[in-house]
Design a protein around this motif. Structure first.
Motif, PDB file in Angstrom:
ATOM      1  N   GLN A  53      -3.838  -3.586   4.300  1.00 34.70           N
ATOM      2  CA  GLN A  53      -3.956  -3.993   5.425  1.00 34.70           C
ATOM      3  C   GLN A  53      -3.104  -2.979   6.426  1.00 34.70           C
ATOM      4  N   GLN A  54      -1.993  -2.546   6.066  1.00 29.88           N
ATOM      5  CA  GLN A  54      -1.166  -1.558   6.889  1.00 29.88           C
ATOM      6  C   GLN A  54      -0.575  -0.680   5.847  1.00 29.88           C
ATOM      7  N   GLN A  71     -12.661   7.773  -1.324  1.00 32.40           N
ATOM      8  CA  GLN A  71     -14.110   7.647  -1.512  1.00 32.40           C
ATOM      9  C   GLN A  71     -14.269   7.123  -2.813  1.00 32.40           C
ATOM     10  N   GLN A  72     -13.542   7.949  -3.791  1.00 31.46           N
ATOM     11  CA  GLN A  72     -13.718   7.852  -5.100  1.00 31.46           C
ATOM     12  C   GLN A  72     -13.218   6.496  -5.452  1.00 31.46           C
ATOM     13  N   HIS A  73     -12.124   6.037  -4.910  1.00 35.06           N
ATOM     14  CA  HIS A  73     -11.830   4.746  -5.538  1.00 35.06           C
ATOM     15  C   HIS A  73     -11.912   3.465  -4.563  1.00 35.06           C
ATOM     16  N   GLN A  74     -12.934   3.963  -3.621  1.00 32.19           N
ATOM     17  CA  GLN A  74     -13.058   2.952  -2.585  1.00 32.19           C
ATOM     18  C   GLN A  74     -11.880   2.237  -1.918  1.00 32.19           C
ATOM     19  N   PHE A  75     -11.054   3.004  -1.400  1.00 28.64           N
ATOM     20  CA  PHE A  75      -9.769   2.553  -0.697  1.00 28.64           C
ATOM     21  C   PHE A  75     -10.011   2.255   0.775  1.00 28.64           C
ATOM     22  N   SER A  76      -9.833   1.349   1.240  1.00 26.18           N
ATOM     23  CA  SER A  76      -9.781   1.166   2.540  1.00 26.18           C
ATOM     24  C   SER A  76      -8.251   0.593   3.283  1.00 26.18           C
ATOM     25  N   VAL A  77      -7.837   1.025   4.150  1.00 22.92           N
ATOM     26  CA  VAL A  77      -6.447   0.920   4.965  1.00 22.92           C
ATOM     27  C   VAL A  77      -6.574   0.763   6.334  1.00 22.92           C
ATOM     28  N   GLY A  78      -6.437  -0.563   6.870  1.00 22.75           N
ATOM     29  CA  GLY A  78      -6.616  -0.974   8.147  1.00 22.75           C
ATOM     30  C   GLY A  78      -5.886  -0.040   9.099  1.00 22.75           C
ATOM     31  N   VAL A  79      -4.524   0.203   8.838  1.00 22.69           N
ATOM     32  CA  VAL A  79      -3.714   0.792   9.756  1.00 22.69           C
ATOM     33  C   VAL A  79      -2.955   1.984   8.925  1.00 22.69           C
ATOM     34  N   LEU A  80      -2.899   3.161   9.319  1.00 28.03           N
ATOM     35  CA  LEU A  80      -1.746   4.009   8.864  1.00 28.03           C
ATOM     36  C   LEU A  80      -0.614   4.320   9.997  1.00 28.03           C
ATOM     37  N   THR A  81       0.452   4.048   9.673  1.00 24.36           N
ATOM     38  CA  THR A  81       1.411   4.158  10.750  1.00 24.36           C
ATOM     39  C   THR A  81       2.863   4.717  10.045  1.00 24.36           C
TER      40      THR A  81
END
Length: 317
Positions: A192-193, A163-173
């Motif tokens: 993206q992954q 939230q702090q750094h506005q990170f978005s990750v599509g897939v955690l695998t």
């Protein structure tokens, strides 16, 4: 006719299991590989054979004799590779990944929203996090792997820095040890992954949670910086400090993930700086700044060496 004494007995270790193979001196590398395929279900094209640290298949066509390659009675060989069953699973996973990637690309074309500091979680903040958790179904215990991915995704300290750094990750695998033996983590296309090594090399369990989480912080830094330069090191260090600060504040009952107001400014105290180093390195006991700094630099270098995201070792999906 060759005598029994002319036989060459070699031991090939594959995923911790030794396979004893008897060969004649005139037997070829191809003969050895065919026997290993019967024993392990790994086809010759997917076998990587290491003898004294070197790949004995490199620059060879399979027709060289065992004797000419320097193998002797009692030689030990390490084998890496993917079984036919695992390969089928990987191909199925890759097909699913292509479908997921297409969905993520379509999402990326939609307008993005920025989190505002309102004191409560809003709908825009839900864009920051892990959108899908994907254990590898062809490996053992995918349910346990999914639980570990879920624990990382739900970790309050990780949610905080997302939230702090506005990170978005599509897939955690996960990253299977046999696919890229030298890697602990990989960030594909700036979030993206993210692939993490969850399992031990022998597939007999899972790596320590704090170690995996430390690698996750490293790979999250690659959402912003591709190379391991000074900008990367500064942000990666900051993420680890923020994880330590958040967990300390949470223990003291002074921090809540829903209270976004406190995210705007981060100024760690010297004590928190010390705790961050200890947290990152998994240390304990009295803090010695010089000693911990040396250990920190050594650990970060190890992470950089085992990261497949930056530099010439960078790998694709």
């Amino acid at each position: 006719m060759a005598s029994a004494f002319s036989d060459i007995a070699v031991t090939v270790v594959f995923r911790g299991t030794p396979h004893h193979v008897n060969l004649l001196p005139e037997s070829t590398l191809g003969d050895l590989q065919n026997q290993l395929e019967k024993a392990t279900s790994v086809s010759p094209s997917l076998q990587k054979l290491l003898y004294k640290g070197k790949n004995i298949k490199q620059n060879r066509d399979g027709q060289e004799t065992i004797a000419s390659m320097g193998l002797r009675n009692g030689s030990k060989i390490q084998m890496l590779g993917t079984t036919s069953e695992e390969l089928d699973g990987i191909q199925a996973t890759e097909s699913e990944q292509k479908r997921i990637n297409q969905i993520l690309q379509e999402r990326a074309l939609k307008p993005a929203y920025k989190v505002r500091s309102t004191g409560t979680m809003n709908s825009a903040s839900l864009n920051y996090g892990f959108h899908q958790l994907l254990p590898l179904p062809h490996l053992r215990n995918p349910t346990s792997a999914h639980k570990l991915l879920r624990r990382l995704s739900d970790d309050p300290a990780i949610q905080h820095i997302m939230q702090q750094h506005q990170f978005s990750v599509g897939v955690l695998t996960e990253l299977a040890p046999h696919e890229h033996p030298g890697l602990l983590g990989l960030n594909v296309n700036a979030g993206q992954q993210i692939k993490l090594r969850l399992r031990t090399d022998r597939y007999d369990g899972f790596r320590a949670y704090n170690e995996v989480r430390r690698v996750l912080c490293h790979e999250l830094t690659h959402n912003v910086w591709g190379d391991h330069n000074n900008d990367f090191k500064e942000l990666n260090s900051k993420l680890n400090r923020e994880v330590a600060e958040f967990e300390r504040a949470r223990r003291d009952g002074t921090h809540s993930l829903s209270g976004l107001d406190s995210y705007d400014v981060y100024e760690p105290s010297p004590e928190l700086e010390a705790e961050a180093h200890i947290h990152v390195l998994g240390g304990s006991g009295p803090f010695n700044r010089d000693e911990e700094r040396r250990r920190h630099l050594s650990t970060e270098q190890e992470l950089e060496d085992s990261c497949g995201t930056a530099g010439p070792s960078s790998l694709g999906p």
